[in-house]
Design an enzyme around this catalytic site. Structure first.
Site, PDB file in Angstrom:
ATOM      1  N   TYR A  92      26.668  26.621  77.713  1.00  0.00           N
ATOM      2  CA  TYR A  92      27.692  25.654  77.274  1.00  0.00           C
ATOM      3  C   TYR A  92      28.911  25.662  78.207  1.00  0.00           C
ATOM      4  O   TYR A  92      29.560  24.627  78.397  1.00  0.00           O
ATOM      5  CB  TYR A  92      28.081  25.904  75.811  1.00  0.00           C
ATOM      6  CG  TYR A  92      26.968  25.494  74.880  1.00  0.00           C
ATOM      7  CD1 TYR A  92      26.077  26.437  74.366  1.00  0.00           C
ATOM      8  CD2 TYR A  92      26.742  24.146  74.585  1.00  0.00           C
ATOM      9  CE1 TYR A  92      25.018  26.050  73.567  1.00  0.00           C
ATOM     10  CE2 TYR A  92      25.680  23.752  73.792  1.00  0.00           C
ATOM     11  CZ  TYR A  92      24.813  24.706  73.294  1.00  0.00           C
ATOM     12  OH  TYR A  92      23.747  24.308  72.519  1.00  0.00           O
ATOM     13  N   ARG A 125      28.122  23.233  80.936  1.00  0.00           N
ATOM     14  CA  ARG A 125      28.244  21.830  80.480  1.00  0.00           C
ATOM     15  C   ARG A 125      29.703  21.468  80.237  1.00  0.00           C
ATOM     16  O   ARG A 125      30.137  20.348  80.495  1.00  0.00           O
ATOM     17  CB  ARG A 125      27.392  21.640  79.219  1.00  0.00           C
ATOM     18  CG  ARG A 125      25.888  21.769  79.516  1.00  0.00           C
ATOM     19  CD  ARG A 125      25.042  21.712  78.266  1.00  0.00           C
ATOM     20  NE  ARG A 125      25.148  20.398  77.633  1.00  0.00           N
ATOM     21  CZ  ARG A 125      24.810  20.191  76.361  1.00  0.00           C
ATOM     22  NH1 ARG A 125      24.373  21.198  75.617  1.00  0.00           N
ATOM     23  NH2 ARG A 125      24.911  18.988  75.843  1.00  0.00           N
ATOM     24  N   GLN A 139      26.199  11.506  68.812  1.00  0.00           N
ATOM     25  CA  GLN A 139      25.462  12.781  68.859  1.00  0.00           C
ATOM     26  C   GLN A 139      25.927  13.575  70.079  1.00  0.00           C
ATOM     27  O   GLN A 139      25.567  14.734  70.239  1.00  0.00           O
ATOM     28  CB  GLN A 139      23.954  12.529  68.960  1.00  0.00           C
ATOM     29  CG  GLN A 139      23.381  11.732  67.803  1.00  0.00           C
ATOM     30  CD  GLN A 139      21.941  11.334  68.064  1.00  0.00           C
ATOM     31  OE1 GLN A 139      20.998  12.046  67.691  1.00  0.00           O
ATOM     32  NE2 GLN A 139      21.742  10.187  68.686  1.00  0.00           N
ATOM     33  N   ASP A 198      30.118  15.467  74.689  1.00  0.00           N
ATOM     34  CA  ASP A 198      31.108  15.234  75.750  1.00  0.00           C
ATOM     35  C   ASP A 198      32.283  14.473  75.139  1.00  0.00           C
ATOM     36  O   ASP A 198      32.236  14.062  73.977  1.00  0.00           O
ATOM     37  CB  ASP A 198      30.461  14.448  76.915  1.00  0.00           C
ATOM     38  CG  ASP A 198      29.968  13.057  76.513  1.00  0.00           C
ATOM     39  OD1 ASP A 198      28.787  12.748  76.765  1.00  0.00           O
ATOM     40  OD2 ASP A 198      30.756  12.275  75.936  1.00  0.00           O
ATOM     41  N   HIS A 236      27.474  16.202  66.147  1.00  0.00           N
ATOM     42  CA  HIS A 236      26.861  17.422  66.680  1.00  0.00           C
ATOM     43  C   HIS A 236      27.881  18.352  67.319  1.00  0.00           C
ATOM     44  O   HIS A 236      27.514  19.269  68.052  1.00  0.00           O
ATOM     45  CB  HIS A 236      25.767  17.058  67.705  1.00  0.00           C
ATOM     46  CG  HIS A 236      24.530  16.499  67.061  1.00  0.00           C
ATOM     47  ND1 HIS A 236      23.538  15.873  67.783  1.00  0.00           N
ATOM     48  CD2 HIS A 236      24.134  16.432  65.762  1.00  0.00           C
ATOM     49  CE1 HIS A 236      22.583  15.484  66.962  1.00  0.00           C
ATOM     50  NE2 HIS A 236      22.930  15.793  65.725  1.00  0.00           N
ATOM     51  N   CYS A 265      35.603  29.654  65.210  1.00  0.00           N
ATOM     52  CA  CYS A 265      35.730  31.106  64.973  1.00  0.00           C
ATOM     53  C   CYS A 265      34.843  31.516  63.802  1.00  0.00           C
ATOM     54  O   CYS A 265      34.923  30.938  62.709  1.00  0.00           O
ATOM     55  CB  CYS A 265      37.186  31.464  64.654  1.00  0.00           C
ATOM     56  SG  CYS A 265      37.400  33.230  64.328  1.00  0.00           S
ATOM     57  N   GLY A 317      21.377   4.426  73.501  1.00  0.00           N
ATOM     58  CA  GLY A 317      21.072   5.588  74.341  1.00  0.00           C
ATOM     59  C   GLY A 317      20.600   6.794  73.570  1.00  0.00           C
ATOM     60  O   GLY A 317      20.953   7.933  73.896  1.00  0.00           O
ATOM     61  N   SER A 339      17.012   8.646  71.713  1.00  0.00           N
ATOM     62  CA  SER A 339      15.538   8.585  71.685  1.00  0.00           C
ATOM     63  C   SER A 339      14.990   8.484  70.267  1.00  0.00           C
ATOM     64  O   SER A 339      13.796   8.294  70.075  1.00  0.00           O
ATOM     65  CB  SER A 339      14.960   9.835  72.364  1.00  0.00           C
ATOM     66  OG  SER A 339      15.361  10.990  71.618  1.00  0.00           O
TER      67      SER A 339
HETATM   68  N1  APR Z   1      21.024   3.549  79.558  1.00  0.00           N
HETATM   69  C1  APR Z   1      20.520   3.450  78.302  1.00  0.00           C
HETATM   70  N2  APR Z   1      19.678   4.370  77.765  1.00  0.00           N
HETATM   71  C2  APR Z   1      19.338   5.419  78.542  1.00  0.00           C
HETATM   72  C3  APR Z   1      19.826   5.584  79.861  1.00  0.00           C
HETATM   73  C4  APR Z   1      20.707   4.589  80.364  1.00  0.00           C
HETATM   74  N3  APR Z   1      21.220   4.657  81.595  1.00  0.00           N
HETATM   75  N4  APR Z   1      19.286   6.725  80.371  1.00  0.00           N
HETATM   76  C5  APR Z   1      18.511   7.252  79.404  1.00  0.00           C
HETATM   77  N5  APR Z   1      18.534   6.473  78.303  1.00  0.00           N
HETATM   78  C6  APR Z   1      17.830   6.672  77.035  1.00  0.00           C
HETATM   79  C7  APR Z   1      16.492   7.370  77.185  1.00  0.00           C
HETATM   80  O1  APR Z   1      15.463   6.412  77.389  1.00  0.00           O
HETATM   81  C8  APR Z   1      16.350   8.078  75.827  1.00  0.00           C
HETATM   82  O2  APR Z   1      15.684   7.241  74.899  1.00  0.00           O
HETATM   83  O3  APR Z   1      18.626   7.538  76.255  1.00  0.00           O
HETATM   84  C9  APR Z   1      17.794   8.298  75.364  1.00  0.00           C
HETATM   85  C10 APR Z   1      18.237   9.754  75.425  1.00  0.00           C
HETATM   86  O4  APR Z   1      17.443  10.474  74.509  1.00  0.00           O
HETATM   87  P1  APR Z   1      17.650  12.043  74.382  1.00  0.00           P
HETATM   88  O5  APR Z   1      17.687  12.648  75.732  1.00  0.00           O
HETATM   89  O6  APR Z   1      16.634  12.524  73.374  1.00  0.00           O
HETATM   90  O7  APR Z   1      19.121  12.203  73.780  1.00  0.00           O
HETATM   91  P2  APR Z   1      19.580  12.035  72.269  1.00  0.00           P
HETATM   92  O8  APR Z   1      18.783  10.968  71.581  1.00  0.00           O
HETATM   93  O9  APR Z   1      21.045  11.875  72.289  1.00  0.00           O
HETATM   94  O10 APR Z   1      19.223  13.476  71.630  1.00  0.00           O
HETATM   95  C11 APR Z   1      19.627  13.688  70.281  1.00  0.00           C
HETATM   96  O11 APR Z   1      18.948  16.004  70.431  1.00  0.00           O
HETATM   97  O12 APR Z   1      18.896  17.916  71.685  1.00  0.00           O
HETATM   98  C12 APR Z   1      19.520  17.290  70.634  1.00  0.00           C
HETATM   99  O13 APR Z   1      21.701  17.687  69.905  1.00  0.00           O
HETATM  100  C13 APR Z   1      20.975  17.106  70.947  1.00  0.00           C
HETATM  101  O14 APR Z   1      22.412  15.250  70.406  1.00  0.00           O
HETATM  102  C14 APR Z   1      21.153  15.596  70.965  1.00  0.00           C
HETATM  103  C15 APR Z   1      20.014  15.127  70.093  1.00  0.00           C
END
Ligand code: APR
Length: 231
Positions: free
Chosen positions: A53, A56, A88, A91, A106, A114, A173, A175
């Site tokens: 962390y 990041r 989620q 940043d 998140h 603490c 953005g 998944s």
């Molecule tokens: N523009 C739009 N979408 C994008 C771009 C972009 N430039 N680049 C990537 N993506 C999409 C990908 O296709 C994907 O579907 O953003 C999504 C990111 O998915 P993840 O990496 O799974 O991130 P997220 O959905 O935020 O994960 C949820 O999982 O690990 C835990 O706590 C963590 O908050 C996170 C949670």
């Protein structure tokens, strides 16, 4: 239309230079989440989790919001009704871009929790086992203020209140791989909202959305915001 609720995920920050989690070169393709993002991992190897962390958090000094973050801040300023952003992401790019009504479900990299007094304190530098809580001054009791797998996301009551009255729900953005966030579209839809997915590619819960628009966030989010503001 009076109320817009937006859920953002790692994809909105990718074009600012912050890696997502599940894309081809995502964070979880390099680090096993079981070793870095669970309470058990922290109990077993605190230094390894602190370092993960810290790296990041350090990156936040080098990145800036992109046009998608700024478009959402514009929407909040110019839309006649309410705009709530649930992120989620851990940043601080939404707040840096000017978003005010923001829920970090998140947690946040720039916050320390603490384990003794429960206080949350702003934290910009590295955190180690020797770091002291700014509130109770206990050494060795700080943890990253991040919701790990198996822990309850923050502000769920406030989130479901927003989803109950949303007229428009937009996911950007994400998944759709992690719950409960992946269920928010169903919750909003049940309450009568129109639901839209703005994402690079179809998400795992894409079929739950009334509308899906594919593309890069810096292209499709400003376009969609313009469309909403034009009514
Ligand atoms: N523009 C739009 N979408 C994008 C771009 C972009 N430039 N680049 C990537 N993506 C999409 C990908 O296709 C994907 O579907 O953003 C999504 C990111 O998915 P993840 O990496 O799974 O991130 P997220 O959905 O935020 O994960 C949820 O999982 O690990 C835990 O706590 C963590 O908050 C996170 C949670």
């Amino acid at each position: 239309m009076n109320s817009i609720v937006i859920l953002t995920g790692a994809g909105i920050s990718v074009e600012s230079g912050i890696a997502s989690f599940r894309d081809a070169h995502g964070i979880w393709s390099k680090f096993d989440w079981r070793d870095y993002a669970t309470p058990d991992a922290f109990a077993r190897h605190p230094a390894r989790v602190y370092d993960f962390y810290n790296a990041r958090r350090r990156q936040l000094h080098e990145v800036k919001p992109n046009e998608a973050h700024y478009a959402l801040a514009r929407l909040e300023r110019e839309f006649s009704g309410s705009v709530t952003i649930i992120t989620q992401n851990v940043d601080d790019l939404h707040e840096t871009a000017g978003t005010k009504n923001l829920i970090h479900m998140h947690g946040q990299l720039r916050s320390a929790l603490c384990r003794s007094c429960g206080a949350r304190s702003p934290w910009l530098g590295d955190m180690t086992i020797d770091s002291r809580c700014p509130s109770c001054e206990s050494p060795g009791r700080l943890r990253p203020d991040i919701v790990w797998f198996g822990e309850m996301p923050y502000h769920m009551d406030k989130i479901y209140q927003a989803l109950a009255t949303a007229d428009l729900f937009i996911a950007i953005g994400t998944s759709g791989a992690v719950y409960p966030a992946a269920d928010f579209v169903e919750e909003a839809s049940l309450n009568g909202a129109h639901t839209v997915m703005l994402n690079l590619e179809p998400s795992e819960n894409a079929s739950a959305f009334h509308e899906t628009i594919h593309g890069k966030a810096t292209d499709i989010v400003p376009e969609y915001v313009e469309k909403v503001l034009r009514g």
